[in-house]
Design a protein around this motif. Structure first.
Motif, PDB file in Angstrom:
ATOM      1  N   UNK A   1       0.828  -1.203   0.000  1.00 45.45           N
ATOM      2  CA  UNK A   1       0.000   0.000   0.000  1.00 45.45           C
ATOM      3  C   UNK A   1       0.863   1.254   0.000  1.00 45.45           C
ATOM      4  N   UNK A   2       0.374   2.279  -0.689  1.00 52.85           N
ATOM      5  CA  UNK A   2       1.054   3.576  -0.723  1.00 52.85           C
ATOM      6  C   UNK A   2       0.843   4.261   0.621  1.00 52.85           C
ATOM      7  N   UNK A   3       1.906   4.395   1.384  1.00 53.65           N
ATOM      8  CA  UNK A   3       1.809   4.981   2.719  1.00 53.65           C
ATOM      9  C   UNK A   3       1.699   6.501   2.685  1.00 53.65           C
ATOM     10  N   UNK A   4       1.860   7.102   1.511  1.00 51.49           N
ATOM     11  CA  UNK A   4       1.842   8.560   1.408  1.00 51.49           C
ATOM     12  C   UNK A   4       0.456   9.133   1.168  1.00 51.49           C
ATOM     13  N   UNK A   5      -0.545   8.266   0.937  1.00 47.81           N
ATOM     14  CA  UNK A   5      -1.894   8.773   0.693  1.00 47.81           C
ATOM     15  C   UNK A   5      -2.899   8.095   1.625  1.00 47.81           C
ATOM     16  N   UNK A   6      -3.829   8.903   2.118  1.00 49.38           N
ATOM     17  CA  UNK A   6      -4.883   8.431   3.015  1.00 49.38           C
ATOM     18  C   UNK A   6      -6.225   8.826   2.427  1.00 49.38           C
ATOM     19  N   UNK A   7      -7.122   7.875   2.371  1.00 42.14           N
ATOM     20  CA  UNK A   7      -8.492   8.123   1.930  1.00 42.14           C
ATOM     21  C   UNK A   7      -9.378   8.143   3.173  1.00 42.14           C
ATOM     22  N   UNK A   8     -10.041   9.264   3.412  1.00 44.39           N
ATOM     23  CA  UNK A   8     -10.878   9.437   4.599  1.00 44.39           C
ATOM     24  C   UNK A   8     -12.321   9.101   4.239  1.00 44.39           C
ATOM     25  N   UNK A   9     -12.905   8.175   4.989  1.00 47.36           N
ATOM     26  CA  UNK A   9     -14.284   7.744   4.750  1.00 47.36           C
ATOM     27  C   UNK A   9     -15.097   7.902   6.029  1.00 47.36           C
ATOM     28  N   UNK A  10     -16.412   7.915   5.870  1.00 46.01           N
ATOM     29  CA  UNK A  10     -17.293   8.064   7.022  1.00 46.01           C
ATOM     30  C   UNK A  10     -17.386   6.777   7.831  1.00 46.01           C
ATOM     31  N   UNK A  11     -17.492   5.649   7.147  1.00 47.91           N
ATOM     32  CA  UNK A  11     -17.803   4.403   7.822  1.00 47.91           C
ATOM     33  C   UNK A  11     -17.016   3.249   7.233  1.00 47.91           C
ATOM     34  N   UNK A  12     -16.957   2.149   7.963  1.00 48.66           N
ATOM     35  CA  UNK A  12     -16.248   0.946   7.498  1.00 48.66           C
ATOM     36  C   UNK A  12     -16.854   0.435   6.189  1.00 48.66           C
TER      37      UNK A  12
ATOM     38  N   UNK B   1      -3.708   3.419  -1.570  1.00 54.75           N
ATOM     39  CA  UNK B   1      -3.174   3.959  -0.325  1.00 54.75           C
ATOM     40  C   UNK B   1      -3.822   3.323   0.891  1.00 54.75           C
ATOM     41  N   UNK B   2      -3.825   4.079   1.978  1.00 60.12           N
ATOM     42  CA  UNK B   2      -4.412   3.612   3.241  1.00 60.12           C
ATOM     43  C   UNK B   2      -5.685   4.401   3.511  1.00 60.12           C
ATOM     44  N   UNK B   3      -6.379   4.016   4.537  1.00 56.32           N
ATOM     45  CA  UNK B   3      -7.671   4.616   4.842  1.00 56.32           C
ATOM     46  C   UNK B   3      -7.707   5.189   6.249  1.00 56.32           C
ATOM     47  N   UNK B   4      -8.743   5.996   6.486  1.00 55.01           N
ATOM     48  CA  UNK B   4      -9.045   6.485   7.833  1.00 55.01           C
ATOM     49  C   UNK B   4     -10.569   6.558   7.958  1.00 55.01           C
ATOM     50  N   UNK B   5     -11.116   5.821   8.920  1.00 55.77           N
ATOM     51  CA  UNK B   5     -12.562   5.774   9.144  1.00 55.77           C
ATOM     52  C   UNK B   5     -12.918   6.788  10.226  1.00 55.77           C
ATOM     53  N   UNK B   6     -13.810   7.729   9.889  1.00 57.46           N
ATOM     54  CA  UNK B   6     -14.211   8.763  10.835  1.00 57.46           C
ATOM     55  C   UNK B   6     -15.179   8.248  11.901  1.00 57.46           C
ATOM     56  N   UNK B   7     -15.940   7.239  11.558  1.00 50.12           N
ATOM     57  CA  UNK B   7     -16.942   6.739  12.497  1.00 50.12           C
ATOM     58  C   UNK B   7     -18.241   7.519  12.440  1.00 50.12           C
ATOM     59  N   UNK B   8     -18.498   8.171  11.331  1.00 50.37           N
ATOM     60  CA  UNK B   8     -19.731   8.940  11.143  1.00 50.37           C
ATOM     61  C   UNK B   8     -19.460  10.220  10.397  1.00 50.37           C
TER      62      UNK B   8
ATOM     63  N   UNK C   1       2.237  13.518  11.805  1.00 53.84           N
ATOM     64  CA  UNK C   1       3.438  12.699  12.008  1.00 53.84           C
ATOM     65  C   UNK C   1       4.341  12.709  10.780  1.00 53.84           C
ATOM     66  N   UNK C   2       3.808  13.164   9.645  1.00 54.76           N
ATOM     67  CA  UNK C   2       4.613  13.263   8.422  1.00 54.76           C
ATOM     68  C   UNK C   2       4.503  12.041   7.538  1.00 54.76           C
ATOM     69  N   UNK C   3       5.012  12.191   6.332  1.00 61.17           N
ATOM     70  CA  UNK C   3       5.019  11.095   5.375  1.00 61.17           C
ATOM     71  C   UNK C   3       3.762  10.982   4.548  1.00 61.17           C
ATOM     72  N   UNK C   4       2.807  11.897   4.731  1.00 60.01           N
ATOM     73  CA  UNK C   4       1.555  11.872   3.958  1.00 60.01           C
ATOM     74  C   UNK C   4       1.606  13.002   2.941  1.00 60.01           C
ATOM     75  N   UNK C   5       1.393  12.662   1.661  1.00 60.35           N
ATOM     76  CA  UNK C   5       1.393  13.662   0.597  1.00 60.35           C
ATOM     77  C   UNK C   5      -0.014  14.082   0.185  1.00 60.35           C
ATOM     78  N   UNK C   6      -0.974  13.117   0.241  1.00 59.77           N
ATOM     79  CA  UNK C   6      -2.329  13.397  -0.234  1.00 59.77           C
ATOM     80  C   UNK C   6      -3.351  12.835   0.731  1.00 59.77           C
ATOM     81  N   UNK C   7      -4.408  13.627   0.955  1.00 61.41           N
ATOM     82  CA  UNK C   7      -5.567  13.192   1.729  1.00 61.41           C
ATOM     83  C   UNK C   7      -6.768  13.272   0.800  1.00 61.41           C
ATOM     84  N   UNK C   8      -7.393  12.120   0.547  1.00 56.83           N
ATOM     85  CA  UNK C   8      -8.578  12.046  -0.310  1.00 56.83           C
ATOM     86  C   UNK C   8      -9.802  12.043   0.596  1.00 56.83           C
ATOM     87  N   UNK C   9     -10.649  13.042   0.458  1.00 58.20           N
ATOM     88  CA  UNK C   9     -11.876  13.112   1.248  1.00 58.20           C
ATOM     89  C   UNK C   9     -12.981  12.397   0.475  1.00 58.20           C
ATOM     90  N   UNK C  10     -13.345  11.217   0.940  1.00 59.07           N
ATOM     91  CA  UNK C  10     -14.333  10.380   0.246  1.00 59.07           C
ATOM     92  C   UNK C  10     -15.615  10.307   1.073  1.00 59.07           C
TER      93      UNK C  10
END
Length: 198
Positions: free
Chosen positions: A76-87, A101-108, A132-141
């Motif tokens: 997985x591309x560690x430099x990008x995070x896709x932010x989602x509402x739910x699992x 890339x990787x993901x981040x679940x907001x929980x709502x 913490x660094x190392x992230x180039x892109x945040x995708x708001x999904x």
């Protein structure tokens, strides 16, 4: 008339999304007819999931390991995070196999009517991950709902001044639509056409 135990099973199944009382009764009858094979397998699978299910401490995904399979995958591309509402949104996007890339679940999502504030979501841990660094892109999904877009706007404002490119899914998604119900083609187009926020 069915026994109390069978009625209890029907009632439990009827609480699942997409199943009403009649569909639940049909499912119970099907399971009863195949109790030596399908019912036993279902009970064993449910027990195994109940005993091993954990929430990923990194992204919030639900899996049987911590960190989850997505976070632990070295490809997985560690430099990008896709932010989602739910699992369910994470699973829908990952099923399409287009985001590497990787993901981040907001929980709502933020909702004044429901009393959901930024403190109720995992926005602080998202900011910590990015800080913490190392992230180039945040995708708001976020879902294409009023609350979803409000949440995306709030996060984009919080990310201003951080050294990351903030993008969001293209608005080819239907207004009021939720990611979990979209087909892979629609998801693919939305991911390919993501654009900067602002």
């Amino acid at each position: 008339m069915a026994s109390q135990e069978i009625e209890a099973l029907s009632s439990a199944l009827a609480r699942l999304p997409g199943l009403g009382p009649r569909s639940a009764r049909r499912a119970v009858l099907w399971l009863i007819k195949r109790r030596e094979t399908s019912l036993v397998q279902l009970v064993e699978a449910l027990a195994q999931v109940r005993d091993t299910l954990v929430e990923c401490s990194t992204c919030g995904n639900v899996d049987t390991s911590n960190p989850c399979g997505v976070c632990a995958d070295p490809r997985r591309d560690q430099r990008s995070i896709c932010v989602v509402e739910d699992v369910a949104d994470l699973w829908a996007l990952d099923r399409a196999r287009l985001f590497t890339g990787r993901y981040h679940v907001l929980g709502g999502r933020l909702s004044a009517l429901d009393g959901v504030t930024p403190e109720d979501l995992t926005i602080a841990s998202l900011l910590d991950r990015i800080g913490a660094g190392g992230i180039d892109e945040v995708v708001l999904a976020m879902n294409a709902t009023l609350e979803g877009q409000t949440t995306a706007h709030y996060i984009a404002e919080r990310l201003e001044g951080m050294p990351v490119r903030v993008t969001q899914l293209a608005h080819g998604l239907p207004v009021g639509g939720e990611l979990d119900y979209l087909d892979e083609g629609t998801l693919a187009q939305a991911l390919r056409a993501r654009r900067p926020v602002g």
